[in-house]
Write an enzyme that holds these catalytic residues in place. Structure first.
Site, PDB file in Angstrom:
ATOM      1  N   GLU A  74     -32.268  70.890  78.666  1.00 54.09           N
ATOM      2  CA  GLU A  74     -32.631  70.362  79.972  1.00 54.09           C
ATOM      3  C   GLU A  74     -31.316  70.126  80.709  1.00 54.09           C
ATOM      4  O   GLU A  74     -30.430  69.455  80.171  1.00 54.09           O
ATOM      5  CB  GLU A  74     -33.403  69.045  79.804  1.00 54.09           C
ATOM      6  CG  GLU A  74     -33.934  68.544  81.111  1.00 54.09           C
ATOM      7  CD  GLU A  74     -34.714  67.237  81.003  1.00 54.09           C
ATOM      8  OE1 GLU A  74     -35.055  66.811  79.889  1.00 54.09           O
ATOM      9  OE2 GLU A  74     -34.956  66.654  82.078  1.00 54.09           O
ATOM     10  N   ARG A  97     -32.708  66.538  63.516  1.00 53.26           N
ATOM     11  CA  ARG A  97     -31.613  66.540  64.475  1.00 53.26           C
ATOM     12  C   ARG A  97     -30.343  66.045  63.792  1.00 53.26           C
ATOM     13  O   ARG A  97     -30.396  65.407  62.746  1.00 53.26           O
ATOM     14  CB  ARG A  97     -31.957  65.703  65.700  1.00 53.26           C
ATOM     15  CG  ARG A  97     -32.132  64.220  65.422  1.00 53.26           C
ATOM     16  CD  ARG A  97     -32.744  63.486  66.607  1.00 53.26           C
ATOM     17  NE  ARG A  97     -31.921  63.549  67.782  1.00 53.26           N
ATOM     18  CZ  ARG A  97     -32.293  64.102  68.941  1.00 53.26           C
ATOM     19  NH1 ARG A  97     -33.465  64.658  69.071  1.00 53.26           N
ATOM     20  NH2 ARG A  97     -31.496  64.092  69.964  1.00 53.26           N
ATOM     21  N   LYS A 155     -28.311  61.772  75.806  1.00 54.71           N
ATOM     22  CA  LYS A 155     -27.655  62.072  77.083  1.00 54.71           C
ATOM     23  C   LYS A 155     -27.717  60.883  78.032  1.00 54.71           C
ATOM     24  O   LYS A 155     -26.820  60.675  78.834  1.00 54.71           O
ATOM     25  CB  LYS A 155     -28.304  63.298  77.721  1.00 54.71           C
ATOM     26  CG  LYS A 155     -27.795  64.597  77.120  1.00 54.71           C
ATOM     27  CD  LYS A 155     -28.352  65.796  77.839  1.00 54.71           C
ATOM     28  CE  LYS A 155     -29.681  66.176  77.244  1.00 54.71           C
ATOM     29  NZ  LYS A 155     -30.229  67.426  77.772  1.00 54.71           N
TER      30      LYS A 155
HETATM   31  P1  ATP Z   1     -31.267  63.906  74.679  1.00 52.12           P
HETATM   32  O1  ATP Z   1     -32.327  63.075  74.028  1.00 52.12           O
HETATM   33  O2  ATP Z   1     -29.883  63.570  74.287  1.00 52.12           O
HETATM   34  O3  ATP Z   1     -31.430  64.040  76.158  1.00 52.12           O
HETATM   35  P2  ATP Z   1     -32.647  66.309  74.304  1.00 52.12           P
HETATM   36  O4  ATP Z   1     -33.208  66.684  73.007  1.00 52.12           O
HETATM   37  O5  ATP Z   1     -33.598  65.801  75.322  1.00 52.12           O
HETATM   38  O6  ATP Z   1     -31.452  65.339  74.054  1.00 52.12           O
HETATM   39  P3  ATP Z   1     -32.336  68.893  75.386  1.00 52.12           P
HETATM   40  O7  ATP Z   1     -31.446  69.348  76.465  1.00 52.12           O
HETATM   41  O8  ATP Z   1     -33.781  68.857  75.649  1.00 52.12           O
HETATM   42  O9  ATP Z   1     -31.813  67.472  74.946  1.00 52.12           O
HETATM   43  O10 ATP Z   1     -32.039  69.680  74.047  1.00 52.12           O
HETATM   44  C1  ATP Z   1     -31.967  71.071  73.970  1.00 52.12           C
HETATM   45  C2  ATP Z   1     -32.142  71.491  72.549  1.00 52.12           C
HETATM   46  O11 ATP Z   1     -31.162  70.876  71.731  1.00 52.12           O
HETATM   47  C3  ATP Z   1     -33.489  71.065  72.006  1.00 52.12           C
HETATM   48  O12 ATP Z   1     -34.057  72.158  71.336  1.00 52.12           O
HETATM   49  C4  ATP Z   1     -33.176  69.940  71.073  1.00 52.12           C
HETATM   50  O13 ATP Z   1     -34.064  69.923  70.022  1.00 52.12           O
HETATM   51  C5  ATP Z   1     -31.752  70.260  70.624  1.00 52.12           C
HETATM   52  N1  ATP Z   1     -31.032  69.035  70.288  1.00 52.12           N
HETATM   53  C6  ATP Z   1     -30.779  67.981  71.085  1.00 52.12           C
HETATM   54  N2  ATP Z   1     -30.154  67.007  70.415  1.00 52.12           N
HETATM   55  C7  ATP Z   1     -29.987  67.453  69.146  1.00 52.12           C
HETATM   56  C8  ATP Z   1     -29.403  66.912  67.943  1.00 52.12           C
HETATM   57  N3  ATP Z   1     -28.862  65.704  67.917  1.00 52.12           N
HETATM   58  N4  ATP Z   1     -29.432  67.670  66.836  1.00 52.12           N
HETATM   59  C9  ATP Z   1     -29.970  68.893  66.847  1.00 52.12           C
HETATM   60  N5  ATP Z   1     -30.526  69.456  67.927  1.00 52.12           N
HETATM   61  C10 ATP Z   1     -30.550  68.759  69.063  1.00 52.12           C
HETATM   62 MG    MG Z   2     -35.292  67.060  75.954  1.00 53.38          MG
END
Ligand code: ATP
Ligand code: MG
Length: 554
Positions: A35, A259, A269
């Site tokens: 995102e 994760r 984020k």
């Molecule tokens: P945040 O909660 O920090 O905003 P998010 O999961 O919403 O993180 P996205 O931009 O939606 O962030 O993530 C893109 C991809 O990265 C998704 O497929 C997510 O599963 C993966 N991802 C995000 N954080 C992690 C992590 N700590 N370990 C492994 N994969 C991750």
């Molecule tokens: Mg997300």
């Protein structure tokens, strides 16, 4: 172990089974779906390595899909940074795609659900909807709007699109089962009204699909074979499948992995944005940040990050990885790849009393003993800078550096013998005096002496001044998100220490931002982008040894 010898992770097992059974016609198509509401962090690196890695290993493809369904938090700056970071990490996507490009298609999917009697427009308030959801032990209650006719739903949904309603007045819900044991299937909202400007579609839309009705649908539109996400989405999987079945669209499949959680780090984020906006760090690419841009600026090589992701593997259960492991991977890589140079961080003068005032030597110093990479010229003269800690007036027995009467080798140069020092009125050492042994020249030593200590130095008249930024862990506790109070209370105040004036050898004058070095005996450093023609700035990437390991053992 080579990659071939390593046992398969559980996702590779699934892929190999699918390939063997020709589940998707022998095709592997993954996607990385960020995102664009922030910069990528080390957790994302794990997902990137996994998705792009599978495509590479199985001759498949991997798309970069921006999951941009939330107009209020998304920005083009983030889109650009995400692309830069993925490429820096060493991967190239096959197609660059945006969920927002599918808004029309996804809208039509919703219309199709309405036509099947599988979705309805609900006028209840968000509070009313929440209050009728029930609980794990109680079924929910049907909304009074649940049995609207298809015609009425179609008309209302079209009106929602035509901006007839304010935010929150109506939502579109999937019509599943208000008593479903999985609460996510109790008529989840799939479209909400939001009058907001979108970074790509502008003001075209005032209603946006929710995650569950955007993600799987986008996977299906792209014909993604293996949609890999993190464990918290495991309960969403039945919903993911339900939509695909009802719509009769391409059967993408979702798989979940654990994760990455790292000690001494926060990764959400939202929290990282707070650190930036509230000035705890200077920017998203502040070298203290766990972002890929921060790590790049700090000097972490992309290979080290990939190696780290490979080492931790892909698990099905949540765990916490020690930051030391990442630092180990960084050190291991830098040890092989970075040239050695001499820099004095905490300088004190060393005068070689028997070396002529106007004389000079030029020594050829080896750049990298691990991976031979030639030599560089290092000038030597009567007055040198050395580290203050490399001299003691009264030294314990096992101190192998300079102390009155002791012998030490100056790296790549001569053996010197310490005579004594001068001090100011406060007792601070201002000058150390030594004599050198001309026959002890490094590489051509006929002195017959063996000395236990070797120290680094910089010729005073040739030295350049630079700034050094010593970085350490951003948090002082292992899991700042799990402590009482605000995570920001646990920021390590010593995470940045600035040394405004250190002495560097002249060879470094041509360093450009991103160049990495081992400062002999001091750690790995990387030239920072804040460097100017007048003043070079170096960031400490990581110390030579794990200083925290000692700390923990105390
Ligand atoms: P945040 O909660 O920090 O905003 P998010 O999961 O919403 O993180 P996205 O931009 O939606 O962030 O993530 C893109 C991809 O990265 C998704 O497929 C997510 O599963 C993966 N991802 C995000 N954080 C992690 C992590 N700590 N370990 C492994 N994969 C991750
Ligand atoms: Mg997300």
């Amino acid at each position: 172990m080579t990659t071939e010898e390593k046992s398969l992770n559980f996702i590779e097992e699934i892929v190999e089974k699918d390939l063997a059974e020709s589940t998707h016609g022998g095709r592997v198509l993954t996607r990385f779906p960020p995102e664009p509401n922030g910069y990528l962090h080390i957790g994302h690196a794990k997902a990137i390595c996994l998705n792009f890695g599978l495509a590479k290993k199985y001759n498949g493809r991997c798309n970069l899909r921006f999951d941009d369904t939330n107009p209020t938090t998304e920005e083009t700056e983030y889109v650009d940074s995400i692309k830069t970071d993925i490429q820096w990490l060493g991967f190239q996507w096959d197609e660059e795609l945006y969920t927002s490009d599918y808004f029309e298609k996804i809208y039509n999917f919703a219309v199709a659900l309405i036509n099947k009697g599988c979705a309805y427009v609900d006028d209840s308030t968000p509070e009313e909807i929440a209050a009728t959801k029930g609980s794990t032990t109680e079924p929910g209650k049907n909304s009074p709007y649940r049995d609207r006719t298809v015609e009425e739903n179609l008309r209302l949904f079209a009106e929602m699109k035509e901006a007839k309603y304010e935010d929150g007045v109506k939502v579109l819900r999937a019509r599943i089962d208000m008593a479903h044991p999985n609460l996510l299937l109790r008529d989840p909202a799939i479209y909400r009204i939001k009058h907001a400007h979108h970074h790509r579609t502008g003001d075209t839309w005032c209603l946006y699909p929710l995650y569950d009705f955007a993600h799987g649908q986008s996977d299906s539109i792209e014909e993604i074979t293996h949609s890999i996400c993190t464990l918290e989405f495991i309960h969403h999987r039945p919903l993911y499948n339900w939509f695909i079945e009802q719509l009769g669209i391409f059967p993408s499949r979702q798989y979940e992995f654990a994760r990455l959680n790292l000690t001494y780090t926060v990764m959400s984020k939202r929290k990282l944005l707070k650190l930036v906006n509230e000035g705890y760090v200077t920017s998203w690419d502040d070298p203290r940040m766990p972002t890929l841009s921060g790590m790049r600026r700090r000097g972490y090589p992309p290979e080290a990050i990939r190696n780290f992701c490979d080492t931790i593997g892909v698990a099905r259960r949540e765990n916490m990885i020690d930051l030391s492991l990442l630092e180990f991977c960084v050190r291991e890589n830098l040890n092989k790849t970075s040239d050695r140079v001499m820099v004095v961080l905490d300088p004190v003068k060393l005068i070689i009393t028997n070396y002529p005032e106007d004389a000079e030597d030029i020594f050829d110093a080896e750049n990298n003993p691990e991976t031979p990479n030639g030599t560089r010229q290092v000038p030597f003269s009567r007055e040198l800078w050395i580290e203050r800690e490399d001299f003691m007036e009264v030294a314990p027995k096992k101190y192998f550096r300079l102390a009155p009467g002791k012998l030490v080798r100056l790296k790549s140069a001569y053996i010197v013998q310490c005579e004594g020092c001068l001090k100011d009125d406060n007792g601070n050492v201002t000058e150390i005096h030594c004599t050198y042994l001309p026959e002890s020249k490094s590489g051509n030593d006929t002195s017959g002496l063996t000395v236990k200590g070797t120290i680094h130095w910089v010729s005073a008249k040739h030295a350049l001044k630079a700034e050094v930024r010593l970085y350490d862990r951003l948090f002082k506790v292992e899991d700042p998100s799990n402590e009482e109070g605000d995570f920001k209370d646990y920021i390590n105040p010593g995470a940045l220490e600035v040394l405004p004036e250190v002495y560097i050898e002249p060879f470094l004058k041509d360093a450009v931002p991103g160049n990495r070095y081992q400062f002999l005996r001091k750690g790995y450093y990387c030239a920072d982008k804040d460097s100017t023609g007048e003043k070079l700035i170096f960031n400490r990437t990581v110390t030579l040894k794990d200083a925290w390991a000692k700390e923990m053992a105390k």
